[in-house]
Design a protein around this motif. Sequence first.
Motif, mmCIF file in Angstrom:
data_model
loop_
_atom_site.group_PDB
_atom_site.id
_atom_site.type_symbol
_atom_site.label_atom_id
_atom_site.label_comp_id
_atom_site.label_asym_id
_atom_site.label_seq_id
_atom_site.Cartn_x
_atom_site.Cartn_y
_atom_site.Cartn_z
ATOM 1 N N ARG A 35 0.803 -1.228 0.000
ATOM 2 C CA ARG A 35 0.000 0.000 0.000
ATOM 3 C C ARG A 35 0.835 1.276 0.000
ATOM 4 N NH1 ARG A 35 -4.680 -0.966 -2.165
ATOM 5 N NH2 ARG A 35 -5.807 -2.635 -1.135
ATOM 6 N N THR A 36 2.069 1.171 0.464
ATOM 7 C CA THR A 36 2.888 2.378 0.513
ATOM 8 C C THR A 36 3.506 2.691 -0.842
ATOM 9 O OG1 THR A 36 4.900 1.167 1.088
ATOM 10 C CG2 THR A 36 3.528 1.910 2.913
ATOM 11 N N ASP B 228 -0.917 8.433 -2.678
ATOM 12 C CA ASP B 228 -1.994 7.567 -2.218
ATOM 13 C C ASP B 228 -3.194 8.392 -1.739
ATOM 14 O OD1 ASP B 228 -3.040 5.015 -1.654
ATOM 15 O OD2 ASP B 228 -2.534 5.248 0.474
ATOM 16 N N LYS B 229 -2.904 9.508 -1.104
ATOM 17 C CA LYS B 229 -3.974 10.374 -0.582
ATOM 18 C C LYS B 229 -3.700 11.826 -0.983
ATOM 19 C CE LYS B 229 -5.517 7.294 2.898
ATOM 20 N NZ LYS B 229 -6.320 7.061 4.083
ATOM 21 N N LYS B 270 -19.279 2.475 6.306
ATOM 22 C CA LYS B 270 -18.530 1.266 5.964
ATOM 23 C C LYS B 270 -17.719 1.477 4.673
ATOM 24 C CE LYS B 270 -19.887 -3.553 5.403
ATOM 25 N NZ LYS B 270 -21.054 -4.451 5.244
ATOM 26 N N GLN B 272 -16.778 4.331 3.297
ATOM 27 C CA GLN B 272 -15.711 5.328 3.434
ATOM 28 C C GLN B 272 -14.521 4.754 4.198
ATOM 29 O OE1 GLN B 272 -16.884 9.265 4.707
ATOM 30 N NE2 GLN B 272 -14.842 10.100 4.283
ATOM 31 N N LYS B 273 -14.817 3.935 5.201
ATOM 32 C CA LYS B 273 -13.732 3.303 5.950
ATOM 33 C C LYS B 273 -12.898 2.421 5.021
ATOM 34 C CE LYS B 273 -12.674 0.795 10.197
ATOM 35 N NZ LYS B 273 -11.603 0.019 9.561
ATOM 36 N N LYS B 274 -13.587 1.692 4.151
ATOM 37 C CA LYS B 274 -12.886 0.810 3.210
ATOM 38 C C LYS B 274 -11.934 1.615 2.310
ATOM 39 C CE LYS B 274 -15.482 -1.550 0.240
ATOM 40 N NZ LYS B 274 -16.302 -2.646 -0.301
ATOM 41 N N GLU B 276 -10.676 4.700 2.856
ATOM 42 C CA GLU B 276 -9.611 5.357 3.626
ATOM 43 C C GLU B 276 -8.590 4.355 4.160
ATOM 44 O OE1 GLU B 276 -8.879 8.670 4.001
ATOM 45 O OE2 GLU B 276 -10.398 8.883 2.447
ATOM 46 N N ASP B 277 -9.023 3.131 4.380
ATOM 47 C CA ASP B 277 -8.104 2.095 4.860
ATOM 48 C C ASP B 277 -7.231 1.539 3.734
ATOM 49 O OD1 ASP B 277 -8.992 2.399 7.393
ATOM 50 O OD2 ASP B 277 -10.131 0.533 7.497
ATOM 51 N N GLY B 278 -7.378 2.064 2.544
ATOM 52 C CA GLY B 278 -6.502 1.619 1.468
ATOM 53 C C GLY B 278 -7.231 1.220 0.210
ATOM 54 N N GLN B 280 -8.495 2.936 -1.966
ATOM 55 C CA GLN B 280 -8.430 3.910 -3.057
ATOM 56 C C GLN B 280 -7.860 3.279 -4.312
ATOM 57 O OE1 GLN B 280 -7.338 7.827 -2.057
ATOM 58 N NE2 GLN B 280 -8.078 7.705 0.024
#
Lengths: 288, 288
Positions: A35-36, B228-229, B270, B272-274, B276-278, B280
């Motif tokens: 992921r990084t 990533d963000k 749920k 959005q958590k998915k 933000e947890d990666g 994307q």
Amino acid sequence: MNPKSEDRPEGFSTAPGPRCVPFSMKGNEMENSDRTKPVTRGFSNAAREALYQTIFSRRDVRGQFTSKPIPEDVLSRVLMAAHYAPSVGFMQPWSFILVRAEETKRKVHELFEKAHGEAAEMFEGKSRAVYRNLKLEGILESPINICITCDRDRAGPVVIGRTHIKTMDVYSSVCAVQNLWLAARAEGLGLGWVSILDQHRLKQILAIPKRVIPVAYVCLGYVSHFFDKPELQSAGWRPRLPLDELVNFEAFNEDASDPFATRLLERIRKDQKKIEDGGQVGDFVATE
Amino acid sequence: MNPKSEDRPEGFSTAPGPRCVPFSMKGNEMENSDRTKPVTRGFSNAAREALYQTIFSRRDVRGQFTSKPIPEDVLSRVLMAAHYAPSVGFMQPWSFILVRAEETKRKVHELFEKAHGEAAEMFEGKSRAVYRNLKLEGILESPINICITCDRDRAGPVVIGRTHIKTMDVYSSVCAVQNLWLAARAEGLGLGWVSILDQHRLKQILAIPKRVIPVAYVCLGYVSHFFDKPELQSAGWRPRLPLDELVNFEAFNEDASDPFATRLLERIRKDQKKIEDGGQVGDFVATE
């Protein structure tokens, strides 16, 4: 790790003819096990094709809504698409007012009827008759209406990127509308943007405070069908403009005749012909 | 013709695990052999996944541009995506001024530098220091800059849908920018929107007439990587807001507690958590 080709990610064959993309897109460059690790490249042909077909087949839907309810997972996804739009200074100035009640819809529909009558008077002669016959909204027929707003105070008075162009926050909310629209199309949902209404009265109906702008009021729902081309294009109201005439170089309305510009304009003419000849629902990226 | 399932177009298996979508998307509901037959349904999971990943991994790019030239076929496609944006009254008010000359870029960069200095003064204390350290544009490093405009006279004085909200034409050009941005991401091109400049001087540099608004000035080019963000999120400038708090019902800031609203908000949290947890760059549609 095996070296990858610069342009062909793993998992994609270079052979011509039908190819397969793994359903989960694992092995695609869009998926990184680490992921990084930054995502560096463009998407596969199939993924790009999907985006372009969404863009080319998106329609402003007014008259084809069905009463089929929108499941919450689908609605969550299209709202999520809107929420991940770009925003000036990461302001995220939008809210989404979901309108489901018949009573609220009726009030907004009355606003439309009034404005629509006023608008008809602004057109002359034949245009007025054509205008009156156009179906321009699906407020009552669509199961959900959504008002997308812009809260100008969402991030305090000074916002990165809004210091010199004050309307950037409103533009951010418009980007959210466009994301929502594309996601809706991919989900098989029609969306119609209703702009023929009095914004001040809309704010009263939806109890929108002074600092907040109702940027868009849209109708959302499943549809019996999507039209092949925009209704105003099919009705002969206006033609699709040739894009090559809208591409300028270095200054407004300026042409260029260097080899790259010549090749670009030639390519644009060819691409637009392909879309208008029926490619709105066909291959765009994959074939020459 | 064989009957098709309502939700599963031909060519898609219902079996779990990796599935294949034919590369050309023939057999998909996006492709109709009979052109007069309307397209009625949503896209395949893989196609929707591609759209969502484009949306979630799109970034405002300022500092990762490479000098690799953009081929004309790629540039044609991203401009075509912009040209097929929705527009009020099918007005298509946009033009695209391609800026390639070092001299033009330098002039625009000077505008940025001036405005950026002024903007820094508007922030207080610690924010000012953080602001000064942010890289906010890639005007000189990106191979092509594009100014997307809105010609308010493109379709005469009275435009369908612009009669009551005068800014609808500008909003159309913003939709074109967002389409261009998404297409760029799918092509592996970074795009950065430069809004920290004096619009009046920009109009002078690009010889833009009075009636035309320079809606966006963007930098476009291949990039070493996509973050990533969003950078402002990573820098701690502002957090990504929880979408469930931005979804209102019937009126601004109004909650609802009926079963559908409750399920929707739960689903949004749920989803959005998915992301933000990666998620994307991972599965969004296909997996629970």
